[in-house]
Design a protein around this motif. Structure first.
Motif, PDB file in Angstrom:
ATOM      1  N   VAL A  27      21.542   8.226 -21.162  1.00 37.12           N
ATOM      2  CA  VAL A  27      22.975   7.106 -20.711  1.00 37.12           C
ATOM      3  C   VAL A  27      24.104   7.453 -21.163  1.00 37.12           C
ATOM      4  N   HIS A  28      25.117   8.021 -20.802  1.00 37.58           N
ATOM      5  CA  HIS A  28      26.389   8.185 -21.175  1.00 37.58           C
ATOM      6  C   HIS A  28      25.609   9.036 -22.556  1.00 37.58           C
ATOM      7  N   LYS A  30      23.269   9.511 -24.366  1.00 42.87           N
ATOM      8  CA  LYS A  30      22.012   9.321 -25.144  1.00 42.87           C
ATOM      9  C   LYS A  30      20.940   8.746 -24.242  1.00 42.87           C
ATOM     10  N   THR A 358      29.479  -3.494 -24.672  1.00 40.05           N
ATOM     11  CA  THR A 358      30.267  -1.889 -24.518  1.00 40.05           C
ATOM     12  C   THR A 358      29.792  -1.124 -25.372  1.00 40.05           C
ATOM     13  N   ASP A 361      26.363   0.151 -25.074  1.00 38.03           N
ATOM     14  CA  ASP A 361      26.530   1.062 -24.038  1.00 38.03           C
ATOM     15  C   ASP A 361      26.590   2.628 -23.816  1.00 38.03           C
ATOM     16  N   ARG A 362      27.387   2.787 -24.737  1.00 34.94           N
ATOM     17  CA  ARG A 362      28.221   3.831 -25.298  1.00 34.94           C
ATOM     18  C   ARG A 362      27.108   4.557 -25.739  1.00 34.94           C
ATOM     19  N   GLN A 363      26.289   4.072 -26.943  1.00 35.43           N
ATOM     20  CA  GLN A 363      25.293   4.513 -27.692  1.00 35.43           C
ATOM     21  C   GLN A 363      23.422   4.568 -26.796  1.00 35.43           C
ATOM     22  N   GLY A 364      23.920   3.771 -25.777  1.00 41.08           N
ATOM     23  CA  GLY A 364      22.871   4.211 -24.630  1.00 41.08           C
ATOM     24  C   GLY A 364      21.413   2.994 -24.983  1.00 41.08           C
TER      25      GLY A 364
END
Length: 415
Positions: A27-28, A30, A358, A361-364
């Protein structure tokens, strides 16, 4: 959750993770750290293959056909009911009704048992930590019948105020108690066996929402003496769109059907219709055949690992996460009851839960942010919502470390 239980069952979390195809996703950029199992658990390959096998090799409608595919699908579907009955120690498979999920199961009880038994002035006693699915159906019924819905308060640590519960049962007007076995929002594990005993002593029927308990605890509905027990397959590493409402046979026998249609009837004329036997009286229409069959694969998967091994693994994760998050000055845990399920719920005063979710989430890292369909809990603690990290059979300490690192990034951004 209590201390880990000694077990002879080997628990290899990496081998277990290898059975879940989705855990290899990124995810992103990660690696995925899926910490939202309380919302819906991921699916092992055996569950995915069980649905695929039906559609590729023997799909047909059930309970209706004399040809081989229909007979094979019917047998697989009913074998799933038998496995689920064994899983919760129901006295008979016919006490396990297939529904779309716990929400539909609770609505079924409210609209059948409730309509037949609740009268004006009666009380329906819930807890302050209930999911909306165990609040709204009773409010609809109470408004129709002129009954009253009351909620047992919770203490500052998120545990249920049992003294208040006993006092509220003493009104003599309580006809039904509805309680979560484990809270989805703050993880509190309620003493449901004692709650059911006290409800029965007061002349009330007890319905338990077991969604958060069935994947993690050994459930014995006969030992609990539950009148009704609801749970969903998708929380148990199974498919969406299917679940079970357990009910004692004598109660189900006395309840009228909820929905009319095919398969729930014995005879139909324009003068009169007669109902089918249990459990089919409550199972109108073509069901989620593939989901029902794959539900057995999920039950088999949990039983293969073993409840003791699962409990020990998740108790370790809970203790570790509680300790690691507790060391962060900006994190405040919501729900610290002595008995808890495998989740942590928390707030950071510097950032809204949605902003935290949020950034994670950018860190998976997948977590739930919001009120978790439990707004009264949030009102009790004076907060708009929490961030919830919930664990399962495939969760690792490394993923909790990644969560902590992600929260440090939140502090860097908002601090």
């Amino acid at each position: 959750m209590t201390a880990p239980v000694a077990t002879l069952i080997p628990f290899d979390v990496e081998a277990i993770r290898a059975e879940f195809p989705i855990l290899g996703e990124t995810v992103h950029g990660k690696p995925l750290a899926f910490l939202d199992t309380a919302a819906s658990a991921q699916k092992p390959r055996t569950v995915i293959e069980a649905e695929k096998d039906l559609y590729e090799h023997y799909y047909a409608n059930i309970h209706r056909g004399v040809y081989k595919f229909s007979q094979d699908a019917t047998e697989a579907y009913e074998n799933s009911r038998v496995a689920i009955a064994r899983f919760i120690n129901a006295a008979k498979p016919l006490e396990c009704l297939f529904v779309r999920g716990a929400t539909e199961g609770i609505n079924l009880v409210a609209q059948t048992w409730g309509r037949a038994n609740i009268k004006a002035g009666d009380e329906i006693l819930l807890t302050e930590m209930e999911h909306h699915s165990n609040i709204v159906p009773w409010q609809i019924l109470a408004e129709e019948k002129g009954a009253v819905v009351k909620a047992v308060p919770i203490n500052d640590d998120g545990s249920l105020d049992m003294d208040a519960y006993r006092a509220m049962l003493g009104s003599g007007r309580v006809k039904l108690v509805g309680a979560a076995h484990i809270s989805n929002s703050i993880g509190t594990q309620n003493p449901v066996k004692e709650m059911i005993r006290l409800a029965h002593d007061a002349g009330a029927v007890a319905l338990i929402d077991g969604c958060q308990a069935a994947p993690h605890l050994k459930i014995d509905v006969q030992d609990l003496d539950a009148d009704f027990y609801a749970f969903s397959a998708h929380k148990m590493y199974g498919p969406t769109g299917t679940g079970v409402i357990y009910g004692k046979e004598r109660l189900l026998d006395a309840m009228p059907p909820w929905q009319g249609g095919g398969d729930m009837i014995k005879t139909v004329t324009f003068a009169k219709t007669t109902w089918n036997d249990l459990p089919y009286k409550f199972e109108a229409g073509t069901p989620n055949i593939a989901g029902g069959i794959a539900f057995k694969a999920a039950v088999d998967f949990i039983e293969r690992i073993g409840h003791d091994a699962i409990h020990a693994h998740e108790a370790d994760l809970l203790e570790y996460a509680t300790r690691q998050l507790g060391s962060l000055n900006s994190v405040r845990l919501i729900g610290t009851a002595p008995e808890k399920g495998a989740l942590v719920s928390f707030v950071m005063d510097m950032a809204h839960p949605h902003d935290i979710g949020t950034i994670l989430d950018r860190q998976g890292i997948a977590v739930r942010a919001g009120h978790h369909c439990a707004q009264p809990v949030m009102d009790r603690f004076g907060i708009p919502g929490t961030v919830r990290a919930s664990f399962g059979i495939y969760t690792t300490r490394d993923e909790i470390d990644r969560l902590v690192a992600g929260l440090n990034k939140v502090m860097d951004i908002f601090g």
